[in-house]
Design a protein around this motif. Structure first.
Motif, PDB file in Angstrom:
ATOM      1  N   ARG A 105       0.840  -1.209   0.000  1.00 42.81           N
ATOM      2  CA  ARG A 105       0.000   0.000   0.000  1.00 42.81           C
ATOM      3  C   ARG A 105       0.875   1.260   0.000  1.00 42.81           C
ATOM      4  O   ARG A 105       0.546   2.271  -0.634  1.00 42.81           O
ATOM      5  CB  ARG A 105      -0.886  -0.053   1.252  1.00 42.81           C
ATOM      6  CG  ARG A 105      -1.646   1.212   1.588  1.00 42.81           C
ATOM      7  CD  ARG A 105      -2.394   1.022   2.911  1.00 42.81           C
ATOM      8  NE  ARG A 105      -3.160   2.203   3.278  1.00 42.81           N
ATOM      9  CZ  ARG A 105      -3.891   2.289   4.386  1.00 42.81           C
ATOM     10  NH1 ARG A 105      -3.972   1.272   5.231  1.00 42.81           N
ATOM     11  NH2 ARG A 105      -4.556   3.398   4.658  1.00 42.81           N
ATOM     12  N   ASN A 158       1.585   1.968  14.879  1.00 41.36           N
ATOM     13  CA  ASN A 158       0.639   1.051  14.230  1.00 41.36           C
ATOM     14  C   ASN A 158       0.790   0.965  12.710  1.00 41.36           C
ATOM     15  O   ASN A 158       0.373  -0.009  12.104  1.00 41.36           O
ATOM     16  CB  ASN A 158      -0.807   1.328  14.661  1.00 41.36           C
ATOM     17  CG  ASN A 158      -1.317   2.676  14.211  1.00 41.36           C
ATOM     18  OD1 ASN A 158      -0.540   3.535  13.797  1.00 41.36           O
ATOM     19  ND2 ASN A 158      -2.612   2.866  14.301  1.00 41.36           N
ATOM     20  N   ARG A 286      -6.029   0.790  15.777  1.00 35.92           N
ATOM     21  CA  ARG A 286      -6.117   1.754  14.679  1.00 35.92           C
ATOM     22  C   ARG A 286      -6.923   2.955  15.155  1.00 35.92           C
ATOM     23  O   ARG A 286      -7.922   2.785  15.856  1.00 35.92           O
ATOM     24  CB  ARG A 286      -6.817   1.116  13.466  1.00 35.92           C
ATOM     25  CG  ARG A 286      -6.064  -0.058  12.862  1.00 35.92           C
ATOM     26  CD  ARG A 286      -6.967  -0.892  11.962  1.00 35.92           C
ATOM     27  NE  ARG A 286      -7.557  -0.125  10.913  1.00 35.92           N
ATOM     28  CZ  ARG A 286      -8.881  -0.043  10.725  1.00 35.92           C
ATOM     29  NH1 ARG A 286      -9.713  -0.673  11.524  1.00 35.92           N
ATOM     30  NH2 ARG A 286      -9.350   0.688   9.732  1.00 35.92           N
ATOM     31  N   THR A 288      -8.781   4.528  13.455  1.00 35.16           N
ATOM     32  CA  THR A 288     -10.069   4.422  12.783  1.00 35.16           C
ATOM     33  C   THR A 288     -10.831   3.151  13.159  1.00 35.16           C
ATOM     34  O   THR A 288     -11.795   2.797  12.491  1.00 35.16           O
ATOM     35  CB  THR A 288      -9.865   4.440  11.262  1.00 35.16           C
ATOM     36  OG1 THR A 288      -8.863   3.484  10.957  1.00 35.16           O
ATOM     37  CG2 THR A 288      -9.439   5.798  10.755  1.00 35.16           C
ATOM     38  N   ALA A 440     -12.338   3.971   7.912  1.00 31.34           N
ATOM     39  CA  ALA A 440     -11.031   3.615   7.351  1.00 31.34           C
ATOM     40  C   ALA A 440     -10.433   4.859   6.729  1.00 31.34           C
ATOM     41  O   ALA A 440     -11.152   5.733   6.250  1.00 31.34           O
ATOM     42  CB  ALA A 440     -11.167   2.532   6.287  1.00 31.34           C
ATOM     43  N   GLY A 442      -8.138   4.660   4.204  1.00 32.38           N
ATOM     44  CA  GLY A 442      -7.940   4.415   2.793  1.00 32.38           C
ATOM     45  C   GLY A 442      -9.230   4.441   2.002  1.00 32.38           C
ATOM     46  O   GLY A 442     -10.311   4.425   2.593  1.00 32.38           O
TER      47      GLY A 442
END
Ligand code: G3P
Length: 479
Positions: A105, A158, A286, A288, A440, A442
């Motif tokens: 990614r 993270n 995370r 998120t 998220a 992304g």
């Protein structure tokens, strides 16, 4: 040699003059897995000096050449994805597959950043004076985007690779130099990632990597007169950095208490699947992650049943085995999570899928129902595999709870009614609201921003490029 991984300055890997190292602890074994250099303040000074010099030349390097270099770095990161991912598995106990996808990614992010940068940075403005009262067309303003100088990039444990690259890519593409301070857990993955920039032929001095304890060099870095921009992702430390930082642009992404609002008309099977994935991937570590479910009472029983079934399917184990739930990053983090759970237990929350269970840093996933506003779990961010459910009488009550939080990163709403979804999103004071999917960041070109204590500024490739430049005007005065 002290056997520790070297830090990076002036295109060279070096041992610190401090003679001291910092241990990186494998969260699964709780044993030291790596050592990194404890850089000194003097070494930090040298990094800023070199970066300042290198940046001047880099700012004059054509955009297409900067883009070419980032594409080269991306190719190297793909080529070396496995060894970098292996570091993530050891240093931050991220499941093997997720570790690999973090690196891939990041390579994709660099490619996109190079392409977006070519278009976005290459465009400026031409303004004529005669649109303002009293002026004639004898003044033309050429406004262009120029770099800020030296960007200090501080990613969290993270995403030691992806959240480093999401700062480095835009910063370098926009013509800045970067001083990277990786998190101690994740430092070695960060050093390997930095090596891809070095191997791709990044000019000497343009990137430096300082390892060491935040307590020792953190303030020195963030308050350094050589800093022209700080891009930080992490916890509350960001708030104190913001208070102490000088007159430099700040990009901050701090905590989140992302809520999932489940309306009575929601597709409950879809909501439960999304919430379990959102709450428990990377064991909830995370910003998120779904950190609180606010469900309308009418469907609470059914939703909790579906969530429980989802949680029962999670595999608990080691990151090497690609388990869903892996040890949390440190024993202090595990202690903190345990404290939140005990508090909820004492105040009467229901443990839906069994009692609290912990072995070392490994915590079994917990689903807690009947969480109430007097419990810490209603407001605080566990950053672990714990999912609290609060039953609410109405959507309005859910939105009010969400807006009373000091955080405002992301949130999500589950409903079949698109009109209701938009109205709820408008009412939620959070940076992003996802409709019928978990929060998220992304895809990485989407804007990403937190309100209130969750952050300053907006990220996402385009927004980060925009944030890492300033406007420069040249005004042509004609006869
Ligand atoms: O916790 C960091 C935050 O940026 C989350 O990213 O990709 O897991 O949504 P992501």
């Amino acid at each position: 040699s002290n056997g520790a991984y070297k830090y990076f300055l002036d295109g060279q890997w070096r041992e610190s003059e401090s003679g001291k190292t910092v241990s990186v602890t494998n969260p699964s074994t709780r044993q030291t897995c790596y050592q990194v250099q404890a850089c000194t303040q003097g070494e930090v000074d040298k990094m800023f000096e070199s970066a300042k010099v290198a940046q001047k030349a880099w700012a004059k390097t054509p955009l297409w050449k900067r883009a070419e270099l980032l594409h080269k770095v991306a190719a190297l990161m793909r080529q070396h994805a496995k060894p970098i991912a292996d570091c993530l598995v050891k240093e931050v106990a991220k499941p093997a597959k997720d570790s690999l996808s973090e690196v891939v990614r990041s390579a994709d992010l660099l490619d996109y950043c190079a392409e977006e940068g070519l278009r976005f940075l290459g465009e400026g403005q031409l303004l004529a004076a005669d649109s303002f009262p009293g002026h004639a067309r004898n003044k033309l303003c050429l406004a262009s985007k120029v770099p800020l100088g030296v960007v200090l990039a501080i990613p969290p444990f993270n995403y030691p690779v992806n959240l480093a690259v999401s700062k480095l890519g835009p910063a370098l593409m926009a013509g800045n130099a970067v001083l990277l301070k990786p998190p101690s857990q994740g430092a070695v993955a960060g050093l390997h990632m930095a090596h891809c920039f070095h191997a791709a032929g990044l000019p000497t001095g343009l990137l430096a990597v300082a390892t060491g304890r935040g307590a020792e060099i953190g303030d020195y870095l963030t308050m350094h007169p050589g800093v022209n921009c700080i891009s930080f992702t992490g916890g509350d430390t960001g708030i104190s950095i913001s208070r102490k930082a000088g007159m430099v642009p700040l990009q901050m992404e701090l905590g989140g208490k992302d809520v999932a609002i489940v309306c009575a008309d929601a597709d409950l099977a879809l909501a439960a699947r999304a919430i379990v994935r959102g709450a428990f991937s990377y064991s909830g570590q995370r910003c998120t992650a779904v950190k609180l479910v606010l469900v309308e009472a009418a469907v609470a029983e059914a939703l909790v049943g579906a969530l429980a079934a989802g949680v029962a399917g999670l595999r608990v184990g080691l990151p090497e085995e690609d388990a869903d739930i892996t040890p949390v990053v440190s024993s202090s983090s595990a202690d903190f999570i345990e404290g939140l759970v005990r508090d909820a237990q004492e105040k009467g929350a229901t443990f839906v899928n069994g009692a609290f269970r912990r072995e070392g840093n490994l915590l079994w996933p917990l689903l807690l129902d009947h969480v109430r506003p007097d419990m810490r779990l209603a407001w605080e961010e566990p950053f672990g595999p714990v999912l609290p459910v609060m039953r609410v009488a109405s959507v309005a009550e859910a939105v009010a709870h969400c807006n009373a939080s000091k955080y405002g990163l992301q949130g999500c709403v589950f409903t079949r009614d698109i009109n209701a979804a938009i109205a709820i999103s408008d009412a939620m004071e959070t940076g992003t609201v996802q409709v019928n999917a978990p929060p998220a960041r992304g895809p990485d070109h989407f804007p990403f921003q937190g309100f209130r204590d969750s952050g300053i500024g907006s990220q996402g490739i385009r927004n980060s490029l925009a944030m890492m430049v300033k406007t420069k005007s040249t005004v042509i005065n004609l006869d």
